[in-house]
Design a protein around this motif. Structure first.
Motif, short mmCIF file in Angstrom:
data_model
loop_
_atom_site.label_atom_id
_atom_site.label_comp_id
_atom_site.label_asym_id
_atom_site.label_seq_id
_atom_site.Cartn_x
_atom_site.Cartn_y
_atom_site.Cartn_z
N UNK A 167 11.65 73.70 103.85
CA UNK A 167 12.48 74.46 104.78
C UNK A 167 11.62 75.14 105.84
N UNK A 168 10.45 75.62 105.46
CA UNK A 168 9.55 76.26 106.44
C UNK A 168 9.09 75.27 107.49
N UNK A 169 8.81 74.05 107.07
CA UNK A 169 8.39 73.03 108.03
C UNK A 169 9.50 72.76 109.05
N UNK A 170 10.73 72.68 108.56
CA UNK A 170 11.86 72.46 109.47
C UNK A 170 12.02 73.66 110.40
N UNK A 171 11.91 74.86 109.85
CA UNK A 171 12.06 76.07 110.66
C UNK A 171 11.02 76.12 111.77
N UNK A 172 9.81 75.67 111.50
CA UNK A 172 8.75 75.68 112.51
C UNK A 172 9.06 74.76 113.68
N UNK A 173 9.92 73.77 113.45
CA UNK A 173 10.28 72.83 114.52
C UNK A 173 11.51 73.28 115.30
N UNK A 174 12.09 74.39 114.90
CA UNK A 174 13.24 74.96 115.63
C UNK A 174 12.68 76.02 116.58
N UNK A 175 13.05 75.94 117.84
CA UNK A 175 12.43 76.80 118.85
C UNK A 175 13.22 78.08 119.11
N UNK A 176 14.52 78.01 119.22
CA UNK A 176 15.32 79.19 119.55
C UNK A 176 15.49 80.07 118.32
N UNK A 177 15.29 81.38 118.50
CA UNK A 177 15.44 82.32 117.38
C UNK A 177 16.85 82.30 116.81
N UNK A 178 17.85 82.16 117.69
CA UNK A 178 19.24 82.14 117.21
C UNK A 178 19.49 80.96 116.28
N UNK A 179 18.88 79.82 116.58
CA UNK A 179 19.02 78.64 115.73
C UNK A 179 18.22 78.79 114.44
N UNK A 180 17.10 79.50 114.53
CA UNK A 180 16.33 79.76 113.32
C UNK A 180 17.13 80.62 112.33
N UNK A 181 17.80 81.64 112.86
CA UNK A 181 18.63 82.50 112.01
C UNK A 181 19.75 81.70 111.38
N UNK A 182 20.35 80.79 112.15
CA UNK A 182 21.40 79.94 111.60
C UNK A 182 20.86 79.09 110.44
N UNK A 183 19.70 78.50 110.67
CA UNK A 183 19.10 77.67 109.63
C UNK A 183 18.80 78.49 108.38
N UNK A 184 18.29 79.70 108.57
CA UNK A 184 18.02 80.59 107.43
C UNK A 184 19.31 80.91 106.69
N UNK A 185 20.39 81.15 107.44
CA UNK A 185 21.70 81.40 106.82
C UNK A 185 22.12 80.21 105.98
N UNK A 186 21.99 79.01 106.52
CA UNK A 186 22.38 77.81 105.76
C UNK A 186 21.60 77.71 104.46
N UNK A 187 20.29 77.94 104.54
CA UNK A 187 19.45 77.85 103.35
C UNK A 187 19.78 78.94 102.33
N UNK A 188 19.97 80.16 102.83
CA UNK A 188 20.32 81.27 101.93
C UNK A 188 21.61 80.99 101.19
N UNK A 189 22.62 80.53 101.92
CA UNK A 189 23.92 80.28 101.31
C UNK A 189 23.85 79.08 100.37
N UNK A 190 23.11 78.05 100.77
CA UNK A 190 22.97 76.87 99.91
C UNK A 190 22.43 77.25 98.55
N UNK A 191 21.28 77.92 98.52
CA UNK A 191 20.63 78.22 97.25
C UNK A 191 21.38 79.30 96.46
N UNK A 192 21.94 80.28 97.16
CA UNK A 192 22.71 81.33 96.47
C UNK A 192 23.96 80.74 95.82
N UNK A 193 24.65 79.89 96.54
CA UNK A 193 25.89 79.31 96.02
C UNK A 193 25.61 78.32 94.89
N UNK A 194 24.56 77.52 95.03
CA UNK A 194 24.22 76.58 93.96
C UNK A 194 23.89 77.33 92.67
N UNK A 195 23.09 78.37 92.80
CA UNK A 195 22.74 79.17 91.63
C UNK A 195 23.97 79.85 91.04
#
Length: 295
Positions: free
Chosen positions: A197-225
């Protein structure tokens, strides 16, 4: 279920009093860039309008125009009051209007923002289901204190559902609202991401899109657990109820027996729903772990 995108002038054009269950898969786009949906309120027994997303007015008008022009070629006979913008995007797929249009054109089945928003909207319903399950177990009077070797394990799993099940819903809700309404610095969240996920995040340039990606990851792992954990709790609850019923079922009244049966039915239905949710989350995981889909 497929989502229909309906362009409207403003929210007053949505008459929830005339809506049916078949309208719950519609997404309404107004001229100012707001997106709305319909949700059934179990307490009031009415269908309510809920706001989902927003983009700029100029962007909304531009995308709505392009989407309508695209659909006119395929659907020449549209209603006079409202035009169906798309009838071939999966219910779990809508992020922004531009991405919804791209999803229609390319056949994409997952657009992350709406997938996450829909999963967030699932949580209150799931919470009420768990509360109803615990009420039915309590009302059944199946959990007698006469045999501690039986009641103690049942008490423990009920307590786990109350603390770890319902409690985790509150934590996921807080995390979602933080990331969508008042996110912290990106560096604060990076430590929670795995290496891929960090590697993908490093390839995202806009901060707003980075926050979106972080949200997706947070929700993915929280919901799976969360769903995996609740699934295990339900299996344990079901097993303990069976053991308790061997001793107690013949000693309880008809109303208590009905509560017991309702609890067993809820467990069975919820386990099936968790299996389906796990499948959706696995598909979502594959999608967002591909840099081509998110960068």
């Amino acid at each position: 279920m497929q989502t229909q995108f309906v362009y409207i002038d403003d929210i007053t054009k949505i008459d929830s009093s005339k809506a049916t269950v078949y309208d719950l898969n519609k997404r309404y786009i107004d001229s100012e860039g707001n997106m709305y949906g319909l949700k059934y309120n179990r307490e009031s027994k009415k269908i309510e309008i809920i706001r989902l997303l927003r983009t700029s007015m100029q962007h909304a008008q531009m995308v709505a125009k392009r989407m309508k022009e695209k659909m006119k070629a395929d659907l020449p006979k549209l209603s006079s009051d409202e035009e169906i913008i798309s009838n071939s995007v999966n219910h779990d797929t809508a992020e922004t209007f531009e991405e919804a249009e791209e999803a229609y054109a390319s056949g994409t089945k997952i657009v992350p923002d709406m997938f996450v928003a829909d999963r967030f909207n699932d949580l209150p319903i799931f919470k009420e289901r768990l509360k109803g399950l615990l009420r039915n177990v309590a009302n059944s009077n199946i959990n007698s204190r006469e045999h501690r070797e039986i009641s103690t394990p049942l008490d423990e799993v009920i307590r786990n559902i109350e603390i770890d099940g319902l409690g985790k819903i509150e934590k996921i809700t807080s995390s979602y609202r933080e990331l969508t309404e008042y996110p912290r610095s990106i560096n604060y969240y990076i430590g929670r991401l795995d290496n891929r996920a960090r590697e993908i995040l490093n390839n995202i340039h806009a901060d707003s899109k980075k926050i979106k990606f972080i949200l997706w990851m947070e929700m993915l792992h929280s919901l799976k657990e969360f769903y995996q954990s609740v699934g295990k709790m339900l299996i344990s609850l079901e097993r303990n109820l069976e053991k308790t019923a061997e001793e107690r079922l013949s000693k309880i009244g008809a109303l208590e027996r009905q509560s017991y049966n309702d609890a067993r039915t809820t467990i069975s239905n919820t386990k099936s729903d968790i299996e389906e949710m796990s499948r959706k989350l696995n598909d979502f995981e594959l999608f967002i772990y591909s840099s081509d889909n998110v960068c």
